[in-house]
Every structure is written in structure tokens, then in C-alpha cells.
Design a protein around this motif. Structure first.
Motif, PDB file in Angstrom:
ATOM      1  N   PRO A   1      52.907   2.554   1.348  1.00 31.59           N
ATOM      2  CA  PRO A   1      53.547   3.827   1.700  1.00 31.59           C
ATOM      3  C   PRO A   1      53.201   4.262   3.116  1.00 31.59           C
ATOM      4  CG  PRO A   1      51.667   4.202   0.276  1.00 31.59           C
ATOM      5  CD  PRO A   1      51.859   2.724   0.327  1.00 31.59           C
ATOM      6  N   ARG A   2      54.139   4.949   3.738  1.00 28.88           N
ATOM      7  CA  ARG A   2      53.903   5.509   5.060  1.00 28.88           C
ATOM      8  C   ARG A   2      53.118   6.817   4.928  1.00 28.88           C
ATOM      9  NH1 ARG A   2      56.887   2.883   8.822  1.00 28.88           N
ATOM     10  NH2 ARG A   2      58.602   1.567   8.062  1.00 28.88           N
TER      11      ARG A   2
ATOM     12  N   LEU B   1      56.183   9.308  -7.433  1.00 27.58           N
ATOM     13  CA  LEU B   1      56.683   9.001  -6.095  1.00 27.58           C
ATOM     14  C   LEU B   1      56.037   7.743  -5.520  1.00 27.58           C
ATOM     15  CD1 LEU B   1      56.640  12.624  -4.621  1.00 27.58           C
ATOM     16  CD2 LEU B   1      58.676  11.305  -5.242  1.00 27.58           C
ATOM     17  N   LEU B   2      54.745   7.572  -5.775  1.00 16.09           N
ATOM     18  CA  LEU B   2      54.004   6.457  -5.189  1.00 16.09           C
ATOM     19  C   LEU B   2      54.250   5.137  -5.923  1.00 16.09           C
ATOM     20  CD1 LEU B   2      51.832   5.604  -3.094  1.00 16.09           C
ATOM     21  CD2 LEU B   2      50.099   6.216  -4.792  1.00 16.09           C
TER      22      LEU B   2
ATOM     23  N   THR C   1      48.619  -0.548  -2.113  1.00 11.67           N
ATOM     24  CA  THR C   1      47.654   0.417  -1.581  1.00 11.67           C
ATOM     25  C   THR C   1      46.241   0.013  -1.999  1.00 11.67           C
ATOM     26  OG1 THR C   1      47.556   1.899  -3.504  1.00 11.67           O
ATOM     27  CG2 THR C   1      49.405   2.212  -1.958  1.00 11.67           C
ATOM     28  N   PRO C   2      45.212   0.566  -1.351  1.00 16.75           N
ATOM     29  CA  PRO C   2      43.836   0.275  -1.755  1.00 16.75           C
ATOM     30  C   PRO C   2      43.457   0.881  -3.093  1.00 16.75           C
ATOM     31  CG  PRO C   2      43.938   1.121   0.500  1.00 16.75           C
ATOM     32  CD  PRO C   2      45.265   1.354  -0.111  1.00 16.75           C
TER      33      PRO C   2
ATOM     34  N   GLY D   1      57.116   7.042 -13.597  1.00 16.95           N
ATOM     35  CA  GLY D   1      57.363   6.130 -12.497  1.00 16.95           C
ATOM     36  C   GLY D   1      56.445   4.921 -12.524  1.00 16.95           C
ATOM     37  N   MET D   2      55.168   5.140 -12.813  1.00 16.49           N
ATOM     38  CA  MET D   2      54.233   4.016 -12.890  1.00 16.49           C
ATOM     39  C   MET D   2      54.580   3.098 -14.062  1.00 16.49           C
ATOM     40  SD  MET D   2      52.028   4.496 -10.335  1.00 16.49           S
ATOM     41  CE  MET D   2      50.289   4.122 -10.545  1.00 16.49           C
TER      42      MET D   2
END
Length: 242
Positions: free
Chosen positions: A7-8, A26-27, A34-35, A89-90
Motif C-alpha cells: 500500500p501507498r 481496505l488494506l 506489508t510487514p 475484506g480479509m
């Protein structure tokens, strides 16, 4: 974040200003880049340790997210595996994940603080989720886990040793928690993500109070600290057989 697929900064800012559930919705499409995703090395080490303790029947991945950690119960359980998370979402990403051949996997949307299951699981695992629970929520969370385990079942999760005071990692975590506390003081809804609150001594105490017998197993794959203690442990909390 840290990779072209991640993600930005603007996307992370929007997530951080949302609720925990909405933020992860959203993510979700970029979460695995991502970490925050549990590294494969940790998942492999936990799976190897649990293989020596198993086999198990039914497994549950608590707060499964995109299902990266669900590979662990899928490797060590014979009968079925369930992934539970409160982010739609996940879970949508998890349903598209390819898992190793083994038991059938079910995906359930639910809150870990109110699990909709009978005591049918022999193993519950969780990876990287506990920073989303306040310390006062741990007794209820652990009671929920105990309620879905069969007698003799176990609750297992990796626990990284806290960084030494004054180390770069210590100041990084301290700064992160401070930013989150300021954010939650001035913005609603809150986004609970306080990783310094999940202290090993508190965890062991609350698991014992919830009726578990607690064992700590070193994961030697990650080495040792200067005082000889392991950098990463596997917490195994067993529900007594009687």
C-alpha cells in the motif's frame, strides 16, 4: 509499503483513520505485501513444533486475516480447519488462497470476543493479532478460546521476546504506540493496535487465570538473546483434559 505491491502512504493513512474492521477491509488486497503479515519462517517454525506435538483433529486459526497463517493448522490437523476473522475484506482474500492438500478449510466471519462455535477444536492458533486487543480484553478473549477447545486441546501462538530498553526496536515500538494513542485521543472511531501491551508475563498470567496450563517452547530457528533466552517462543496453553 516497503515493496512495489504494498500500500501507498495515502492508503495507509486512510486505513489508520478508519475503524479496525474498515481499515483491514481496505488494506486486505495488499496486506500480504506489508510487514504486518507473519513471515513464512515463523509459520514454518510453528508448524514444525506443532507437528512434534500432534497430530490434531480440528483446527481453528483465530483472527486469520488473509489466511497466511492458516497453512499451519492445515499442515498439522487431520479432520478440518476453520479460519475466523471479522474483516470481510480479509476473508475475501483468504478464500482465494491456495492451501496445501489436507483437510477442508472453512472461512467464518465473526468477532474473536464472541466466537460462534461449540467446543469442537483440538488446536487453536493465532498469528500477529493480539495488538488489536486491549489488556482488559485478554481475560474475555482467552475465555472464548477455552470455550471452543475440547478438553485436552491447545491454544498455540508465537511470542517474540520484547526488545531491550534503549534499543532501536524498543524506541520504534514505543513511538508507534505513542502515535496510536494520540490518534485515538483525537479521532473516532478508535483503531486499536498497541503491540507493547502484549507482555509475556501478562499473557502467561491471564492464560493461567482462564484455566489453561501454560508451556513455553523455544523456537531455536530464531536464535538466542545475550542472556541466553530465546528470541522467539511458542506459547502452548492446554485446556486440562478434566
Amino acid at each position: 509499503m516497503f515493496s512495489p505491491e504494498g500500500p501507498r502512504l495515502r492508503e495507509l493513512a486512510v486505513q489508520a483513520m478508519s475503524s479496525v474492521e474498515r481499515g483491514y477491509d481496505l488494506l486486505a488486497p495488499k496486506f500480504d505485501h506489508t510487514p504486518f503479515r507473519t513471515p513464512d519462517a515463523v509459520l514454518d517454525a510453528v508448524a514444525a513444533a506443532l507437528t512434534r506435538m500432534g497430530p490434531f483433529g480440528n483446527g481453528l486459526d483465530l483472527c486469520c486475516g488473509t489466511g497466511a497463517g492458516t497453512v499451519v493448522p492445515a499442515r498439522v490437523c487431520r479432520d478440518s480447519v476453520t479460519g475466523v476473522d471479522f474483516s470481510a475484506g480479509m476473508l475475501a482474500v483468504a478464500r482465494r488462497r491456495a492451501l496445501p492438500a489436507g483437510p477442508r478449510v472453512h472461512w467464518v466471519r465473526a468477532d474473536a470476543r464472541a466466537l460462534p462455535f461449540a467446543p469442537v477444536f483440538d488446536l487453536v492458533v493465532s498469528f500477529g493479532a493480539f495488538g488489536h486487543f486491549l489488556p482488559r480484553e485478554l481475560p474475555g478473549l482467552f475465555a472464548q478460546v477455552r470455550s471452543v477447545l475440547r478438553p485436552g486441546g491447545c491454544f498455540a501462538f508465537p511470542l517474540v521476546a520484547p526488545p531491550r530498553p534503549g534499543s532501536p526496536a524498543y524506541w520504534t515500538l514505543l513511538g508507534f504506540d505513542a502515535v496510536m494513542r494520540v490518534r485515538n485521543a483525537v479521532w473516532r472511531p478508535p483503531f486499536v493496535m498497541y503491540y507493547r501491551t502484549f507482555r509475556p508475563s501478562d499473557v502467561r498470567r491471564e492464560l493461567t487465570r482462564a484455566g489453561f496450563r501454560v508451556e513455553l517452547h523455544a523456537l531455536p530457528e530464531f536464535g538466542w538473546r545475550r542472556d541466553g533466552s530465546p528470541r522467539v517462543r511458542l506459547v502452548v496453553a492446554r485446556r486440562p483434559a478434566r
